[in-house]
Design a protein around this motif. Structure first.
Motif, short mmCIF file in Angstrom:
data_model
loop_
_atom_site.label_atom_id
_atom_site.label_comp_id
_atom_site.label_asym_id
_atom_site.label_seq_id
_atom_site.Cartn_x
_atom_site.Cartn_y
_atom_site.Cartn_z
N VAL A 60 0.81 -1.10 -0.37
CA VAL A 60 0.12 -0.45 0.04
C VAL A 60 1.09 1.58 -0.11
N ALA A 61 2.17 1.71 0.78
CA ALA A 61 2.84 2.24 0.75
C ALA A 61 3.55 2.77 -0.53
N ARG A 62 3.70 1.16 -0.77
CA ARG A 62 4.64 1.43 -2.62
C ARG A 62 3.70 2.21 -2.97
N ILE A 63 2.51 1.63 -3.67
CA ILE A 63 0.94 2.04 -4.47
C ILE A 63 1.03 3.62 -4.60
N LEU A 64 0.86 3.66 -3.13
CA LEU A 64 0.31 4.97 -2.57
C LEU A 64 1.73 6.25 -2.38
N ARG A 65 2.37 5.33 -3.14
CA ARG A 65 4.07 6.68 -2.95
C ARG A 65 3.96 7.01 -1.25
N LEU A 66 4.67 6.15 -0.47
CA LEU A 66 4.35 6.92 1.17
C LEU A 66 5.47 6.96 1.83
N ASP A 67 6.26 7.88 2.05
CA ASP A 67 7.24 7.68 2.77
C ASP A 67 7.56 6.47 4.13
N ASP A 68 6.33 6.48 4.62
CA ASP A 68 6.35 4.87 6.00
C ASP A 68 5.25 4.21 5.72
N LEU A 69 5.50 3.85 6.29
CA LEU A 69 3.97 2.52 6.26
C LEU A 69 2.63 2.88 7.11
N PRO A 70 1.66 3.07 6.54
CA PRO A 70 0.23 3.42 7.01
C PRO A 70 0.10 3.10 7.62
#
Length: 195
Positions: free
Chosen positions: A134-144
């Motif tokens: 999910v973090a990778r798909i949404l290009r997030l710096d941290d894990l949700p």
């Protein structure tokens, strides 16, 4: 046929009485996704059930009012060993589906294994693998976090991808022609399983 919208906004709900995960994403026709909102609606286990459900409903109403999703995706309740957990999950799920209906929104349910397979490619993925994807798909710096919030985002992404994305979700659109052959086969299998 109505013109397809550029993206579909999906509210994912990971139902629970103590922690109800909520995640809102915008998903474009090319399957790219953007985080809109993520959080958890909480209720105190010491409160009476009617008060807990009222708190969950109020939290979900606030998210719907603020972010105006096009569709709501809720985790489908399935049998678990702990009957109390199943009951609480089913009650919170019912609240989410009711609010979708009251708001005039389409709603869908997806099993945990469907969601895991859509997000990670593996129906038995663990929580950490789902969070990482999910973090990778949404290009997030941290894990949700917490996991309930990550699961809600995964539900929203799964729904957008499995439904064919914006062309299918656009209000008033016929949508069927926008599905790939694999998506049409998946939709047929889903319909058959509900009969």
């Amino acid at each position: 046929m109505a013109r397809a919208q550029a993206s579909v906004r999906v509210l994912g709900v990971d139902p629970g009485l103590t922690r109800c995960g909520v995640g809102v994403v915008d998903v474009a026709a090319d399957r790219s996704a953007t985080l809109v909102h993520v959080g958890v609606v909480r209720s105190d286990p010491e409160l009476p059930i009617e008060r807990r459900l009222t708190l969950i409903a109020a939290g979900l109403r606030a998210v719907i009012a603020e972010h105006r999703p096009h569709v709501v995706a809720v985790e489908r309740v399935f049998a678990q060993q702990n009957r109390g957990t199943v009951m609480g999950t089913a009650q919170a799920s019912g609240i989410a589906l009711l609010l979708a209906g009251e708001s005039g929104l389409a709603a869908a349910t997806h099993t945990p294994s469907e969601v895991k397979a859509a997000i990670t490619g593996y129906g038995n993925a663990d929580k950490r693998q789902v969070q990482a994807m999910v973090a990778r798909i949404l290009r997030l710096d941290d894990l949700p976090k917490p996991a309930d919030a990550a699961d809600a985002l995964a539900l929203a992404l799964c729904h957008a991808w499995r439904s064919g994305g914006p062309a299918v979700a656009a209000p008033g659109s016929a949508g069927k022609g926008a599905l790939t052959p694999a998506q049409r086969a998946w939709a047929e299998a889903e319909r058959a399983s509900r009969r």
